[in-house]
Write an enzyme that holds these catalytic residues in place. Structure first.
Site, PDB file in Angstrom:
ATOM      1  N   ASP A  56      12.956  46.727 -17.705  1.00 58.37           N
ATOM      2  CA  ASP A  56      13.033  45.836 -16.548  1.00 58.37           C
ATOM      3  C   ASP A  56      11.765  46.094 -15.731  1.00 58.37           C
ATOM      4  O   ASP A  56      11.603  47.197 -15.176  1.00 58.37           O
ATOM      5  CB  ASP A  56      14.294  46.157 -15.734  1.00 58.37           C
ATOM      6  CG  ASP A  56      14.447  45.238 -14.522  1.00 58.37           C
ATOM      7  OD1 ASP A  56      13.442  44.663 -14.056  1.00 58.37           O
ATOM      8  OD2 ASP A  56      15.586  45.110 -14.029  1.00 58.37           O
ATOM      9  N   VAL A  57      10.895  45.106 -15.636  1.00 59.42           N
ATOM     10  CA  VAL A  57       9.592  45.350 -14.995  1.00 59.42           C
ATOM     11  C   VAL A  57       9.697  45.616 -13.495  1.00 59.42           C
ATOM     12  O   VAL A  57       8.727  46.062 -12.883  1.00 59.42           O
ATOM     13  CB  VAL A  57       8.592  44.192 -15.240  1.00 59.42           C
ATOM     14  CG1 VAL A  57       8.280  44.027 -16.714  1.00 59.42           C
ATOM     15  CG2 VAL A  57       9.081  42.881 -14.621  1.00 59.42           C
ATOM     16  N   ASN A  83       3.595  39.275 -18.086  1.00 59.48           N
ATOM     17  CA  ASN A  83       4.040  37.882 -18.171  1.00 59.48           C
ATOM     18  C   ASN A  83       5.460  37.671 -17.651  1.00 59.48           C
ATOM     19  O   ASN A  83       5.814  36.570 -17.219  1.00 59.48           O
ATOM     20  CB  ASN A  83       3.961  37.453 -19.648  1.00 59.48           C
ATOM     21  CG  ASN A  83       4.796  36.225 -19.952  1.00 59.48           C
ATOM     22  OD1 ASN A  83       4.398  35.101 -19.667  1.00 59.48           O
ATOM     23  ND2 ASN A  83       5.991  36.423 -20.510  1.00 59.48           N
ATOM     24  N   SER A 134       0.361  31.199 -12.065  1.00 59.15           N
ATOM     25  CA  SER A 134       0.874  29.818 -12.124  1.00 59.15           C
ATOM     26  C   SER A 134      -0.082  28.921 -11.332  1.00 59.15           C
ATOM     27  O   SER A 134      -0.827  29.406 -10.474  1.00 59.15           O
ATOM     28  CB  SER A 134       2.258  29.767 -11.460  1.00 59.15           C
ATOM     29  OG  SER A 134       2.671  28.430 -11.227  1.00 59.15           O
ATOM     30  N   TYR A 147       8.547  31.678  -5.121  1.00 59.83           N
ATOM     31  CA  TYR A 147       7.791  31.684  -6.374  1.00 59.83           C
ATOM     32  C   TYR A 147       6.294  31.538  -6.093  1.00 59.83           C
ATOM     33  O   TYR A 147       5.463  32.307  -6.607  1.00 59.83           O
ATOM     34  CB  TYR A 147       8.303  30.538  -7.255  1.00 59.83           C
ATOM     35  CG  TYR A 147       7.709  30.492  -8.644  1.00 59.83           C
ATOM     36  CD1 TYR A 147       8.236  31.278  -9.671  1.00 59.83           C
ATOM     37  CD2 TYR A 147       6.641  29.642  -8.946  1.00 59.83           C
ATOM     38  CE1 TYR A 147       7.702  31.222 -10.954  1.00 59.83           C
ATOM     39  CE2 TYR A 147       6.109  29.584 -10.214  1.00 59.83           C
ATOM     40  CZ  TYR A 147       6.638  30.371 -11.225  1.00 59.83           C
ATOM     41  OH  TYR A 147       6.104  30.312 -12.492  1.00 59.83           O
ATOM     42  N   LYS A 151       3.235  34.206  -6.764  1.00 53.17           N
ATOM     43  CA  LYS A 151       2.146  33.843  -7.681  1.00 53.17           C
ATOM     44  C   LYS A 151       0.796  33.866  -6.951  1.00 53.17           C
ATOM     45  O   LYS A 151      -0.223  34.248  -7.524  1.00 53.17           O
ATOM     46  CB  LYS A 151       2.408  32.472  -8.318  1.00 53.17           C
ATOM     47  CG  LYS A 151       3.619  32.446  -9.255  1.00 53.17           C
ATOM     48  CD  LYS A 151       3.486  33.407 -10.421  1.00 53.17           C
ATOM     49  CE  LYS A 151       4.612  33.245 -11.438  1.00 53.17           C
ATOM     50  NZ  LYS A 151       4.500  34.169 -12.571  1.00 53.17           N
ATOM     51  N   VAL A 180       5.196  24.171 -18.385  1.00 54.96           N
ATOM     52  CA  VAL A 180       5.241  24.467 -19.817  1.00 54.96           C
ATOM     53  C   VAL A 180       6.690  24.354 -20.281  1.00 54.96           C
ATOM     54  O   VAL A 180       7.607  24.760 -19.548  1.00 54.96           O
ATOM     55  CB  VAL A 180       4.758  25.923 -20.081  1.00 54.96           C
ATOM     56  CG1 VAL A 180       4.641  26.177 -21.575  1.00 54.96           C
ATOM     57  CG2 VAL A 180       3.431  26.201 -19.371  1.00 54.96           C
ATOM     58  N   THR A 182       9.610  25.664 -21.752  1.00 53.43           N
ATOM     59  CA  THR A 182      10.168  26.976 -22.109  1.00 53.43           C
ATOM     60  C   THR A 182      11.618  27.014 -21.624  1.00 53.43           C
ATOM     61  O   THR A 182      12.041  26.132 -20.859  1.00 53.43           O
ATOM     62  CB  THR A 182       9.410  28.127 -21.408  1.00 53.43           C
ATOM     63  OG1 THR A 182       9.710  28.076 -20.006  1.00 53.43           O
ATOM     64  CG2 THR A 182       7.917  28.076 -21.617  1.00 53.43           C
TER      65      THR A 182
END
Ligand code: NAP
Length: 242
Positions: A56-57, A83, A134, A147, A151, A180, A182
């Site tokens: 878990d980063v 990432n 982003s 977010y 970023k 993107v 995903t």
């Protein structure tokens, strides 16, 4: 082009991270995939002939353990790809305060944790850091306060670390993708109005495939990018050009 390089890709089980892991393998790197879900991580690692470490980063101790295990198993570390990330929506009034803290812990602290833990080994290998930021690190977007804040911080973190470590031949760059296709964007693209907005706002008139981001990561990881540091590279079909 990446032969004899060892790379860690956080969030490598799906989406952009998985495409980066696949591209790095295609060009000869050894790759360690790291994410929280062991089932998804093991499946990706097996499919791509990588190794997997659960991590878990948002926990510095777990990221340190990931880097230690990588160097113990593979002998070195050349490329750290930070990432892993989550998406959360909301204006500053609407957003859930827990969402704000989660985005900061994972998207922002995770990038710092990966960079800090990797640096001693990157100095030894004259390696590089690739952060996945982003377009919302370069410009704002509607209803994405937490977010976009995280970023934006990654973009200047990238510049700061690049400046501090350039003399030690460690390169630090970020990629700033547009939208993107995903698992992260799948639910938002189900909203037809939003999908139309994204297409209409993008000069190329389409969203990206993860492989189109991975190609830029491959370049940044390679010696072909030997004079590129402190760059935040939009890969966005022209989104930030207007
Ligand atoms: P995704 O498909 O949802 O994949 C996210 C990956 O991150 C998964 O492997 C996930 O695995 C991992 N992850 C999430 N939280 C984590 C944590 N705390 N510790 C370790 N791993 C964690 O997302 P994506 O679209 O590929 O996005 C990848 C990166 O690109 C993110 O930083 C995102 O912000 C950025 N980005 C995406 C887009 C887009 O349109 N898709 C655009 C610009 C930037 P687990 O859940 O198992 O941990």
């Amino acid at each position: 082009m990446l032969e004899e390089k060892v790379a860690v890709v956080t969030g490598g089980s799906t989406g952009i991270g998985r495409a980066i892991a696949a591209k790095f393998r295609e060009y000869g790197a050894e790759v360690v995939i790291a994410n929280r879900s062991a089932d998804a991580g093991r499946e990706a690692a097996e499919a791509l002939d990588c190794t997997f470490t659960q991590c878990d980063v948002s926990s510095y101790d777990e990221v340190q353990a990931l880097v230690d295990a990588t160097v113990e198993e593979h002998g070195r570390l050349d490329v750290m790809v930070n990432n892993a990330g989550i998406g959360r929506v909301g204006t500053v009034e609407e957003m859930d305060l827990d969402d704000w803290h989660d985005v900061m812990r994972i998207n922002l602290n995770g990038v710092m944790h990966g960079t800090r833990a990797a640096l001693p080994h990157l100095k030894a290998s004259e390696g590089s850091v690739i952060n996945v930021a982003s377009i919302y690190g370069l410009v704002a977007g509607p209803g994405a306060t937490a977010y976009a804040t995280a970023k934006g911080a990654i973009v200047n973190f990238t510049r700061s670390v690049a400046v501090d470590y350039a003399a030690q031949n460690v390169r630090v760059n970020s990629i700033c993708p547009g939208f993107v296709e995903t698992p992260m964007t799948e639910p938002t693209f189900e909203d037809e109005e939003f999908y139309e907005y994204v297409h209409g706002r993008t000069p190329m008139g389409r969203v990206a495939q993860p492989e189109e981001i991975a190609g830029v990561a491959m370049f940044l990881a390679s010696d072909e990018a030997s004079y590129v540091t402190g760059a935040n590279i939009p890969v966005d079909g022209g989104w930030t050009a207007h």
